[in-house]
Design an enzyme around this catalytic site. Structure first.
Site, PDB file in Angstrom:
ATOM      1  N   HIS A 224       0.875  -1.174   0.000  1.00  0.00           N
ATOM      2  CA  HIS A 224       0.000   0.000   0.000  1.00  0.00           C
ATOM      3  C   HIS A 224       0.911   1.222   0.000  1.00  0.00           C
ATOM      4  O   HIS A 224       1.678   1.434   0.936  1.00  0.00           O
ATOM      5  CB  HIS A 224      -0.905  -0.017   1.242  1.00  0.00           C
ATOM      6  CG  HIS A 224      -1.490   1.319   1.583  1.00  0.00           C
ATOM      7  ND1 HIS A 224      -2.172   2.082   0.673  1.00  0.00           N
ATOM      8  CD2 HIS A 224      -1.507   2.031   2.751  1.00  0.00           C
ATOM      9  CE1 HIS A 224      -2.581   3.209   1.254  1.00  0.00           C
ATOM     10  NE2 HIS A 224      -2.179   3.199   2.512  1.00  0.00           N
ATOM     11  N   TYR A 255      -6.679   8.455  -0.206  1.00  0.00           N
ATOM     12  CA  TYR A 255      -7.038   9.257   0.960  1.00  0.00           C
ATOM     13  C   TYR A 255      -5.983  10.327   1.180  1.00  0.00           C
ATOM     14  O   TYR A 255      -4.823  10.183   0.762  1.00  0.00           O
ATOM     15  CB  TYR A 255      -7.199   8.392   2.215  1.00  0.00           C
ATOM     16  CG  TYR A 255      -5.956   7.667   2.668  1.00  0.00           C
ATOM     17  CD1 TYR A 255      -4.974   8.309   3.429  1.00  0.00           C
ATOM     18  CD2 TYR A 255      -5.757   6.325   2.341  1.00  0.00           C
ATOM     19  CE1 TYR A 255      -3.822   7.643   3.848  1.00  0.00           C
ATOM     20  CE2 TYR A 255      -4.608   5.652   2.755  1.00  0.00           C
ATOM     21  CZ  TYR A 255      -3.645   6.314   3.502  1.00  0.00           C
ATOM     22  OH  TYR A 255      -2.505   5.662   3.912  1.00  0.00           O
ATOM     23  N   TYR A 533     -33.494 -31.490  12.783  1.00  0.00           N
ATOM     24  CA  TYR A 533     -33.025 -30.126  12.573  1.00  0.00           C
ATOM     25  C   TYR A 533     -32.723 -29.533  13.944  1.00  0.00           C
ATOM     26  O   TYR A 533     -33.550 -29.609  14.852  1.00  0.00           O
ATOM     27  CB  TYR A 533     -34.096 -29.299  11.859  1.00  0.00           C
ATOM     28  CG  TYR A 533     -33.854 -27.812  11.905  1.00  0.00           C
ATOM     29  CD1 TYR A 533     -32.758 -27.242  11.258  1.00  0.00           C
ATOM     30  CD2 TYR A 533     -34.714 -26.975  12.606  1.00  0.00           C
ATOM     31  CE1 TYR A 533     -32.531 -25.887  11.311  1.00  0.00           C
ATOM     32  CE2 TYR A 533     -34.490 -25.608  12.662  1.00  0.00           C
ATOM     33  CZ  TYR A 533     -33.401 -25.061  12.011  1.00  0.00           C
ATOM     34  OH  TYR A 533     -33.174 -23.718  12.082  1.00  0.00           O
ATOM     35  N   ASP A 546     -26.390 -24.003  12.714  1.00  0.00           N
ATOM     36  CA  ASP A 546     -27.784 -24.336  12.434  1.00  0.00           C
ATOM     37  C   ASP A 546     -27.747 -25.370  11.318  1.00  0.00           C
ATOM     38  O   ASP A 546     -27.287 -25.074  10.211  1.00  0.00           O
ATOM     39  CB  ASP A 546     -28.539 -23.079  12.007  1.00  0.00           C
ATOM     40  CG  ASP A 546     -30.020 -23.311  11.838  1.00  0.00           C
ATOM     41  OD1 ASP A 546     -30.681 -23.597  12.847  1.00  0.00           O
ATOM     42  OD2 ASP A 546     -30.506 -23.196  10.699  1.00  0.00           O
ATOM     43  N   GLU A 646     -33.886 -34.352   0.192  1.00  0.00           N
ATOM     44  CA  GLU A 646     -32.466 -34.223  -0.111  1.00  0.00           C
ATOM     45  C   GLU A 646     -31.993 -35.621  -0.462  1.00  0.00           C
ATOM     46  O   GLU A 646     -32.208 -36.577   0.304  1.00  0.00           O
ATOM     47  CB  GLU A 646     -31.665 -33.712   1.096  1.00  0.00           C
ATOM     48  CG  GLU A 646     -31.848 -32.249   1.404  1.00  0.00           C
ATOM     49  CD  GLU A 646     -31.044 -31.816   2.625  1.00  0.00           C
ATOM     50  OE1 GLU A 646     -30.304 -32.663   3.186  1.00  0.00           O
ATOM     51  OE2 GLU A 646     -31.161 -30.651   3.027  1.00  0.00           O
TER      52      GLU A 646
END
Length: 836
Positions: A224, A255, A533, A546, A646
């Site tokens: 940079h 900047y 589930y 989940d 599935e």
């Protein structure tokens, strides 16, 4: 000279802002016998902390990065090293002005002060800026600069004063010993230190140190460029380091900011310059420091011209010259996020890398909390050091993504924008069939996933008037009305969905039941052939995962989870495996094809002799069936709200299964459907919550509306917190909202994409009793219900069905209605289709 301890509770490698913050927080959490090692001198050992421009803009589209920045800013303020200056992002183009509206709306979602201002108002704040060059700006008054070296010194000395820390400057690390999957010691130029914990905090050198432990870190040093111009006459009499707002000239990827009597100009517009970690010069070889490499003027000249255009009088002053110029090294990762937490290669091997100044102290706190067995104050699951798959950690992939991402640092990046580098890598068995169907592929964890299929453009006429077409370019980018047509075709007949990107993990052994019970909220002591589930929680009762779990035998369970979180979920399982339970990653051995819709049973029954009737194959069950010469593990569940399965099969047989189902489905109207249906339209119509969007550690099962009637007797991670949460009324409720009008001020129809703030009818932010603002967690079409749907957590007093609220999008406010204040879906609320 400091004596080298023979043993340490943890050895922290790297004394930049993150390493210093980490030892500070570890000491505050009660750790003792810490050792901080760096091959450079204190207080500036030569890493990126020593040359960074040190300013902090709070605005981020990522909630995690915003919160890490917010936490870091607060820590800098507590240390007395933060100076608030304000900051302005200026626009040279109409497209950028629209983007600044989006950023101001995002700022409102996070409760960050921000406002759009005119060129004249910009000039009042920054009088040396030529207002004729710009169209306007966005002002963020809480922007500021920090003294990162001073902050690191204060934190390090705090840990030393407490008696918790030994500092070894000028000490090089030669090796990390690992045996039996556990860190054992660190070998340094000052001797060997026995330890159970090593933390890699050494920025651009981190991949080199990780290799010493047989590990990979997906990080590359990248240049940079930055210059300092001075003396600036205007700044001569200003007090302190900075008196004017920092300017981001984002259309030029640059900047400009005052630094005492000089003006710093930094650029992300030059060609990407990758420096392999092994090619970083040593301290002895460096003119300034190892991370302040020789300046390549030719790369910067075009940017300097643009800076002169914006600030001609100041930067064009003949009395000022370039007094400092470097190719400074910074750390970049494939997704732009830090690398935080325990690495999967060895227990006790930790990463706190790829953090910039603005989020450094927050990253240090988060890793200290993780090392102490605590849930981090900031949800950092997106920065999990274990999140990358092996191919994502290769030098070619990491450098390719860094090259692609560098010039987008200040870019106008669409939330659905796809990476181009390093593709394709992982393809499902039906990939060539999908290409022939003109699939538009999105990438997840390296997998090429069809998002929609061009072949389905023929459905547009069939469903004309129901497609909720988007006329504005921004919302139609990375989207197609074909998605909604596929959705309606699935609802009418059936669809095939390629789910090859699923992560497939198997837990087996005599203690397998104990393992899954300990991880899962749901009861897993179920008959063989049941599909469960379940959520996995952290110790505070927040969401950790989940997913679904199939019980395949008394001692064997198959976990199916999202590809994006597969490696993190696998690491979580490993950390919680009891003796006698074993984990296997079967992702590359199995593929999954979804078959859903009211005609799904007709299609499947035509290619199998097994009983797939409702009575013979009930919802929430799984078993092997024969389909077209393949043995398929069929699981009757749905994420789209339709009858179907599935279908899991060994990956080399996946093409045979796809072809069999495709041919059998033709008489029944089968269509290929992409992830646009599976992950958005079908999901939202059913109100299904998604991990990482609705389901995060910041919220609970109670607030998400996902509590079960009873809590199982067996212990599981997060149970005590969950029981407390059930005993209290929620202060926020997950709701589904419908957009009542899409008409903007210019008459065009606009569609929210996610992340927007939810407001009261008076236009005020909604914030719950825990200080959490309401914003859109998911957004998308609901073609079957004819509405654009939003999901959001609302304060309990606003979570009332029929309640009218507002959503802000691109600086305008649109009316919305709370359609559901529970998990009850808008489409098929009785779930008759799924259970038919």
């Amino acid at each position: 000279m400091t004596e080298t301890p023979a043993r340490a509770s943890a050895v922290i490698i790297g004394a930049g802002i993150v390493g210093n913050s980490l030892v500070h927080h570890l000491a505050r959490l009660g750790w003792r016998d810490l050792v901080l090692v760096d091959k450079g001198p204190m207080p500036n050992p030569g890493g990126s902390t020593g040359h960074a421009s040190n300013f902090i803009f709070p605005i981020e589209y990522s909630k995690m990065m915003f919160e890490l920045t917010e936490d870091s800013t607060a820590q800098y303020q507590d240390l007395g090293v933060f100076t608030q200056s304000g900051g302005i992002e200026v626009a040279r183009t109409p497209e950028r002005m629209i983007e600044l509206k989006r950023r101001c709306s995002q700022a409102k979602a996070w409760c960050i002060p921000a406002e759009l201002i005119t060129p004249g108002e910009v000039n009042k704040l920054v009088p040396y800026l030529d207002e004729s060059v710009i169209l306007g700006g966005a002002h963020f008054p809480t922007v500021g600069v920090v003294d990162s070296l001073r902050a690191g010194t204060l934190m390090r000395e705090s840990a030393q004063r407490s008696g918790a820390l030994t500092v070894l400057p000028g000490t090089e690390v030669y090796g990390i010993s690992v045996s039996g999957g556990q860190v054992r010691s660190v070998t340094t130029s000052a001797g060997e230190i026995l330890t159970d914990n090593v933390v890699i905090c050494c920025g651009v050198w981190s991949p080199r140190i990780a290799r010493m432990a047989g590990a990979r870190l997906a990080l590359t040093p990248t240049v940079h460029q930055m210059i300092s111009v001075g003396p600036i006459a205007l700044f001569a009499d200003t007090p302190g380091e900075i008196s004017y707002p920092i300017v981001r000239d984002v259309d030029t990827n640059m900047y400009e900011r005052q630094h005492g009597g000089d003006m710093e100009v930094g650029s992300y517009a030059h060609r990407p310059i990758i420096v392999p970690p092994d090619e970083i010069p040593s301290i002895e070889e460096s003119v300034l420091s190892p991370t302040e490499m020789p300046f390549t003027q030719e790369d910067f000249d075009p940017q300097l011209e643009q800076a002169l255009e914006l600030m001609p009088e100041l930067l064009g002053d003949e009395r000022a010259g370039i007094r400092y110029a470097i190719n400074g090294l910074i750390s970049m990762t494939p997704d732009g996020h830090p690398l935080l937490g325990e690495m999967p290669e060895a227990k006790g091997l930790w990463a706190a890398a790829a953090s910039w100044i603005k989020e450094g102290p927050g990253c240090g706190r988060a890793v200290a909390e993780l090392m102490s067995g605590r849930v981090p104050t900031v949800d950092v699951h997106e920065a999990d050091a274990a999140r990358f798959y092996p191919h994502q950690q290769t030098a070619e992939h990491v450098r390719g993504r860094a090259r692609e991402g560098f010039n987008k640092m200040y870019g106008i990046v669409h939330p659905a924008e796809q990476w181009e580098s390093g593709r394709p890598v992982r393809v499902g068995p039906a990939y060539e069939r999908e290409r022939a169907l003109d699939a538009v592929f999105y990438e997840t964890a390296g997998w090429e996933r069809p998002f929609w299929y061009g072949v389905n453009a023929g459905l547009l006429d069939r469903y004309a008037g129901r497609l909720m077409e988007r006329t504005a370019e921004w919302e139609s980018r990375w989207w197609s009305p074909v998605i909604n047509a596929e959705h309606l075709a699935m609802r009418d007949a059936c669809a095939l969905v390629d789910l090859s990107a699923f992560a497939v993990l198997e837990i087996a052994g005599p203690a397998a039941l104990d393992a899954v019970q300990n991880l899962s909220v749901a009861q897993l002591n179920v008959p063989v052939g049941r599909v469960v589930y379940t959520s996995w929680l952290d110790e505070n009762g927040g969401f950790r995962a989940d997913l679904t779990v199939m019980r395949l035998a008394e001692d064997r369970f198959r976990v199916v989870t999202g590809g994006a979180t597969g490696m993190s979920d696998a690491a979580w399982i490993r950390r919680h495996l009891p003796p006698g339970a074993f984990l296997a990653d079967l992702t590359s051995a199995w593929t999954t094809i979804g078959l859903w819709g009211p005609r799904a049973r007709d299609v499947l029954a035509s290619v199998t002799a097994d009983d797939v009737s409702h009575a013979g194959f009930g919802f929430g069950t799984c078993r092997e069936i024969e389909v077209g010469g393949t043995v398929v593990l069929a699981s009757r569940i749905s994420y789209v709200g339709e009858l179907g399965w599935e279908l899991h099969v060994p990956i080399e047989q996946g093409l045979r299964l796809w072809d069999t189902l495709w041919q059998a489905g033709q008489p029944h109207g089968v269509v290929p459907a992409g992830i646009g249906v599976y992950g958005t339209t079908g999901r939202l119509e059913k109100g299904y919550r998604a991990f990482g969007a609705e389901l995060t550690p910041d919220y609970t099962l109670v607030e998400a509306g996902m509590t079960r009637p009873k809590v199982k007797e067996q212990a599981f991670v997060g149970k005590e917190a969950y029981l407390r949460q059930r005993a209290e009324p929620p202060c926020a409720v997950m709701c589904t909202l419908t957009v009542d009008s899409h008409t903007s001020a210019d008459g065009s129809l606009r569609y929210m994409l996610g992340g927007e703030p939810i407001l009261s009818p008076a236009g005020e932010r909604l914030v719950d009793a825990k200080g959490r603002p309401s914003y859109v967690t998911s957004a998308g079409s609901g073609p079957s219900v004819g509405r654009h749907l939003l999901m959001a957590y609302l304060p309990a007093e606003h979570a009332v069905e029929g309640n009218s609220l507002l959503v802000e999008y691109l600086g305008e406010q649109y009316p919305v209605t709370v359609a559901r204040a529970s998990a009850t879906p808008l489409f098929d609320p009785e779930n008759a289709r799924i259970r038919s």
